[in-house]
Scaffold this motif. Structure first.
Motif, PDB file in Angstrom:
ATOM      1  N   THR A  87     -29.171 -34.695  -3.663  1.00  0.00           N
ATOM      2  CA  THR A  87     -29.215 -33.051  -4.742  1.00  0.00           C
ATOM      3  C   THR A  87     -28.385 -32.371  -3.986  1.00  0.00           C
ATOM      4  OG1 THR A  87     -31.049 -32.704  -3.785  1.00  0.00           O
ATOM      5  CG2 THR A  87     -31.611 -34.307  -5.383  1.00  0.00           C
ATOM      6  N   PRO A  88     -27.437 -31.417  -4.885  1.00  0.00           N
ATOM      7  CA  PRO A  88     -26.978 -30.513  -4.463  1.00  0.00           C
ATOM      8  C   PRO A  88     -27.338 -30.005  -2.916  1.00  0.00           C
ATOM      9  CG  PRO A  88     -26.776 -30.065  -7.354  1.00  0.00           C
ATOM     10  CD  PRO A  88     -27.946 -31.252  -6.648  1.00  0.00           C
ATOM     11  N   SER A  89     -28.912 -29.221  -3.030  1.00  0.00           N
ATOM     12  CA  SER A  89     -29.287 -28.631  -1.859  1.00  0.00           C
ATOM     13  C   SER A  89     -29.131 -30.072  -0.854  1.00  0.00           C
ATOM     14  CB  SER A  89     -30.619 -27.726  -1.912  1.00  0.00           C
ATOM     15  OG  SER A  89     -31.737 -29.849  -2.365  1.00  0.00           O
ATOM     16  N   VAL A  90     -29.348 -31.203  -0.310  1.00  0.00           N
ATOM     17  CA  VAL A  90     -28.795 -31.771  -0.238  1.00  0.00           C
ATOM     18  C   VAL A  90     -27.527 -31.656   0.443  1.00  0.00           C
ATOM     19  CG1 VAL A  90     -29.251 -33.827   1.134  1.00  0.00           C
ATOM     20  CG2 VAL A  90     -31.676 -33.035   0.054  1.00  0.00           C
ATOM     21  N   ASP A  91     -27.012 -31.945  -0.541  1.00  0.00           N
ATOM     22  CA  ASP A  91     -25.397 -32.469  -0.337  1.00  0.00           C
ATOM     23  C   ASP A  91     -25.470 -30.840   0.126  1.00  0.00           C
ATOM     24  OD1 ASP A  91     -22.406 -31.741  -1.218  1.00  0.00           O
ATOM     25  OD2 ASP A  91     -23.083 -33.655  -1.790  1.00  0.00           O
ATOM     26  N   GLU A  92     -25.503 -29.444  -0.293  1.00  0.00           N
ATOM     27  CA  GLU A  92     -25.209 -28.498   0.770  1.00  0.00           C
ATOM     28  C   GLU A  92     -25.606 -28.986   2.038  1.00  0.00           C
ATOM     29  OE1 GLU A  92     -25.665 -23.947   0.860  1.00  0.00           O
ATOM     30  OE2 GLU A  92     -26.114 -25.054  -1.306  1.00  0.00           O
ATOM     31  N   ILE A  97     -24.281 -29.748   8.314  1.00  0.00           N
ATOM     32  CA  ILE A  97     -24.005 -30.220   9.833  1.00  0.00           C
ATOM     33  C   ILE A  97     -23.640 -30.603  10.218  1.00  0.00           C
ATOM     34  CG2 ILE A  97     -27.110 -30.131   9.103  1.00  0.00           C
ATOM     35  CD1 ILE A  97     -27.210 -32.656   8.533  1.00  0.00           C
ATOM     36  N   LEU A  98     -22.761 -31.780   9.341  1.00  0.00           N
ATOM     37  CA  LEU A  98     -21.223 -32.538   9.922  1.00  0.00           C
ATOM     38  C   LEU A  98     -20.176 -31.657   9.109  1.00  0.00           C
ATOM     39  CD1 LEU A  98     -22.822 -35.838   7.961  1.00  0.00           C
ATOM     40  CD2 LEU A  98     -22.290 -34.615  10.639  1.00  0.00           C
ATOM     41  N   PRO A  99     -19.814 -30.778  10.141  1.00  0.00           N
ATOM     42  CA  PRO A  99     -18.476 -29.650   9.397  1.00  0.00           C
ATOM     43  C   PRO A  99     -17.315 -30.304  10.369  1.00  0.00           C
ATOM     44  CG  PRO A  99     -19.507 -28.888  11.624  1.00  0.00           C
ATOM     45  CD  PRO A  99     -20.639 -29.792  11.534  1.00  0.00           C
ATOM     46  N   LEU A 100     -17.091 -31.278   9.235  1.00  0.00           N
ATOM     47  CA  LEU A 100     -15.964 -31.619   9.765  1.00  0.00           C
ATOM     48  C   LEU A 100     -14.438 -31.117   9.176  1.00  0.00           C
ATOM     49  CD1 LEU A 100     -17.327 -35.172   8.504  1.00  0.00           C
ATOM     50  CD2 LEU A 100     -16.689 -34.768  10.930  1.00  0.00           C
ATOM     51  N   ASP A 101     -13.849 -31.393   9.760  1.00  0.00           N
ATOM     52  CA  ASP A 101     -12.407 -30.323   9.844  1.00  0.00           C
ATOM     53  C   ASP A 101     -10.917 -31.718   9.195  1.00  0.00           C
ATOM     54  OD1 ASP A 101      -9.799 -29.098   9.204  1.00  0.00           O
ATOM     55  OD2 ASP A 101      -9.904 -28.311  11.675  1.00  0.00           O
ATOM     56  N   ASP A 122     -35.000 -33.443   6.844  1.00  0.00           N
ATOM     57  CA  ASP A 122     -36.540 -33.680   6.454  1.00  0.00           C
ATOM     58  C   ASP A 122     -35.545 -34.464   5.253  1.00  0.00           C
ATOM     59  OD1 ASP A 122     -37.873 -33.308   8.324  1.00  0.00           O
ATOM     60  OD2 ASP A 122     -37.892 -30.713   7.762  1.00  0.00           O
ATOM     61  N   ALA A 123     -35.331 -34.302   4.278  1.00  0.00           N
ATOM     62  CA  ALA A 123     -35.482 -34.583   2.666  1.00  0.00           C
ATOM     63  C   ALA A 123     -34.437 -36.437   3.214  1.00  0.00           C
ATOM     64  CB  ALA A 123     -34.356 -33.808   1.729  1.00  0.00           C
ATOM     65  N   VAL A 124     -33.943 -36.041   3.666  1.00  0.00           N
ATOM     66  CA  VAL A 124     -32.998 -38.074   3.942  1.00  0.00           C
ATOM     67  C   VAL A 124     -33.895 -39.079   4.192  1.00  0.00           C
ATOM     68  CG1 VAL A 124     -31.305 -38.676   4.182  1.00  0.00           C
ATOM     69  CG2 VAL A 124     -31.278 -36.556   3.804  1.00  0.00           C
ATOM     70  N   ARG A 125     -34.170 -40.158   3.306  1.00  0.00           N
ATOM     71  CA  ARG A 125     -34.825 -41.050   4.047  1.00  0.00           C
ATOM     72  C   ARG A 125     -34.341 -41.597   4.959  1.00  0.00           C
ATOM     73  NH1 ARG A 125     -38.133 -44.605   0.184  1.00  0.00           N
ATOM     74  NH2 ARG A 125     -35.692 -45.832  -0.128  1.00  0.00           N
ATOM     75  N   SER A 126     -32.894 -41.934   4.096  1.00  0.00           N
ATOM     76  CA  SER A 126     -32.142 -43.460   4.869  1.00  0.00           C
ATOM     77  C   SER A 126     -30.918 -42.950   4.731  1.00  0.00           C
ATOM     78  CB  SER A 126     -32.748 -44.353   4.562  1.00  0.00           C
ATOM     79  OG  SER A 126     -32.028 -44.739   2.980  1.00  0.00           O
ATOM     80  N   ALA A 127     -29.346 -43.437   5.248  1.00  0.00           N
ATOM     81  CA  ALA A 127     -28.067 -42.983   5.140  1.00  0.00           C
ATOM     82  C   ALA A 127     -27.661 -44.380   5.665  1.00  0.00           C
ATOM     83  CB  ALA A 127     -27.528 -41.566   5.684  1.00  0.00           C
ATOM     84  N   GLU A 128     -26.129 -44.331   4.622  1.00  0.00           N
ATOM     85  CA  GLU A 128     -25.542 -45.360   5.160  1.00  0.00           C
ATOM     86  C   GLU A 128     -23.778 -44.216   5.438  1.00  0.00           C
ATOM     87  OE1 GLU A 128     -25.553 -48.731   2.833  1.00  0.00           O
ATOM     88  OE2 GLU A 128     -28.039 -49.634   3.289  1.00  0.00           O
ATOM     89  N   MET A 129     -22.883 -45.217   5.705  1.00  0.00           N
ATOM     90  CA  MET A 129     -21.981 -44.356   6.119  1.00  0.00           C
ATOM     91  C   MET A 129     -20.832 -45.575   6.840  1.00  0.00           C
ATOM     92  SD  MET A 129     -22.293 -40.725   8.236  1.00  0.00           S
ATOM     93  CE  MET A 129     -20.675 -39.321   7.221  1.00  0.00           C
ATOM     94  N   ARG A 130     -18.892 -44.989   5.488  1.00  0.00           N
ATOM     95  CA  ARG A 130     -18.647 -45.690   5.397  1.00  0.00           C
ATOM     96  C   ARG A 130     -17.058 -45.782   5.618  1.00  0.00           C
ATOM     97  NH1 ARG A 130     -16.230 -49.790   2.018  1.00  0.00           N
ATOM     98  NH2 ARG A 130     -17.427 -48.876  -0.289  1.00  0.00           N
ATOM     99  N   VAL A 166     -40.240 -33.310   3.307  1.00  0.00           N
ATOM    100  CA  VAL A 166     -39.394 -33.215   2.261  1.00  0.00           C
ATOM    101  C   VAL A 166     -38.918 -32.249   2.605  1.00  0.00           C
ATOM    102  CG1 VAL A 166     -38.965 -33.811   0.095  1.00  0.00           C
ATOM    103  CG2 VAL A 166     -41.025 -35.167   0.816  1.00  0.00           C
ATOM    104  N   ALA A 167     -39.473 -30.972   2.358  1.00  0.00           N
ATOM    105  CA  ALA A 167     -39.114 -29.543   2.300  1.00  0.00           C
ATOM    106  C   ALA A 167     -39.581 -28.091   1.824  1.00  0.00           C
ATOM    107  CB  ALA A 167     -37.762 -29.722   0.891  1.00  0.00           C
ATOM    108  N   PRO A 168     -39.396 -26.997   2.474  1.00  0.00           N
ATOM    109  CA  PRO A 168     -40.725 -26.085   2.824  1.00  0.00           C
ATOM    110  C   PRO A 168     -40.766 -25.283   0.903  1.00  0.00           C
ATOM    111  CG  PRO A 168     -38.569 -25.330   3.266  1.00  0.00           C
ATOM    112  CD  PRO A 168     -38.493 -26.773   3.724  1.00  0.00           C
ATOM    113  N   ILE A 169     -41.771 -24.982   0.868  1.00  0.00           N
ATOM    114  CA  ILE A 169     -41.241 -24.337  -0.318  1.00  0.00           C
ATOM    115  C   ILE A 169     -41.715 -23.238  -0.306  1.00  0.00           C
ATOM    116  CG2 ILE A 169     -41.392 -27.034  -2.596  1.00  0.00           C
ATOM    117  CD1 ILE A 169     -44.282 -26.259  -3.380  1.00  0.00           C
TER     118      ILE A 169
END
Length: 291
Positions: A87-92, A97-101, A122-130, A166-169
């Motif tokens: 989602t946009p908030s998680v994307d942000e 947290i990954l400040p890649l230049d 908190d909001a991420v259950r799993s992630a894959e990168m390649r 997941v997230a605070p409200i």
């Protein structure tokens, strides 16, 4: 003139010659001389050259420069990051947290560590990168699905079906579609809470939430300030019996404040103050009529 007669030559080898011949017949010695000695000479040459500190430093710099030239070739450069499933908030949050230049060499990316960092949200259950061809860092994210709102001493938070945060409200009204649980330790008993909420379906319109008591049992909170106090064990079955009894006798529709089932063998009910006063008035009238 007299001729000098020399003694005949002894054909036997000398003691040292005999020992050398025997030693040469030893496979280990012969291998050491034929292969080990030339190898030692070959190793001694670069070792002698590298004995000088300035030469070692120059060689190290040359190797590092060649390696850097290879790593920074265009086909190894990553130019952007594409995030899918967020989602946009998680994307942000991920980009924060990954400040890649960019652009950055793919050799400088620790994909395993980056994945662990993303899964730490908190909001991420799993992630894959390649790294995809074309210099794209692809990140596929599976988010946690909120199942409950948890009210704790620290505030309100969304939990998934396993009790993971997941997230605070900010306010309960932000997610009125989700059931509410409250109390310290309620997040550790979310699966049981969901079973209780499912069992309370027939009175779902009256259900206000569940309260965890002493981190060991639940109270079912209904409208009109009614509570059903459930036992530590077999809470779901106990709630189902209460709902079945209500369907027959409309027990929860009466002036009852508390249905106490903490001891299933001795269930008790607590009447509302108005109902208690009315009951006493009727008893007094009955006593007067008897007299």
């Amino acid at each position: 003139m007299c001729a000098v007669i020399l003694p005949p030559r002894d054909p036997a080898p000398s003691r040292w010659a005999y020992r050398l011949q025997r030693l040469w017949l030893t496979p280990l010695f012969r291998t050491a001389v034929l292969k080990g000695l030339p190898l030692a000479v070959l190793l001694a040459i670069p070792a002698g050259w590298l004995a000088d500190a300035d030469r070692r430093e120059a060689l190290r710099a040359e190797v590092a420069d060649i390696r850097r030239q290879v790593e920074t070739r265009p086909e190894f450069m990553v130019k952007l990051m594409a995030i899918e499933g967020a989602t946009p908030s998680v994307d942000e949050d991920i980009r924060e947290i990954l400040p890649l230049d960019f652009p950055v060499s793919s050799f400088d990316l620790d994909l395993k560590e980056m994945r662990r960092t993303v899964e730490g949200l908190d909001a991420v259950r799993s992630a894959e990168m390649r790294v995809r061809p074309g210099g794209i860092l692809e990140l596929r994210v599976v988010e946690r699905v909120p199942a409950l709102v948890w009210r704790s001493p620290e505030g309100l938070a969304l939990l998934d079906a396993q009790g993971n945060r997941v997230a605070p409200i900010e306010a309960r009204g932000a997610r009125p579609d989700l059931p509410l649980i409250a109390g310290r330790g309620a997040d550790k008993a979310v699966p049981e809470a969901l079973h209780l909420i499912a069992a309370a379906g027939p009175i779902g319109s009256r259900l206000r939430g569940l309260v965890r008591v002493g981190e060991r049992r639940w109270d079912v909170v209904l409208d009109r300030d009614q509570r059903i106090l459930l036992p530590t064990r077999n809470a779901v079955a106990t709630l189902e019996r209460v709902i079945a009894l209500d369907g027959v006798s409309d027990m929860l529709g009466r002036d009852i404040v508390v249905v106490d089932l903490r001891n299933p063998d001795r269930p008790t009910v607590r009447l509302a103050p108005e109902a208690v006063e009315e009951f006493r008035r009727i008893r007094r009238l009955q006593a007067g009529a008897t007299n």
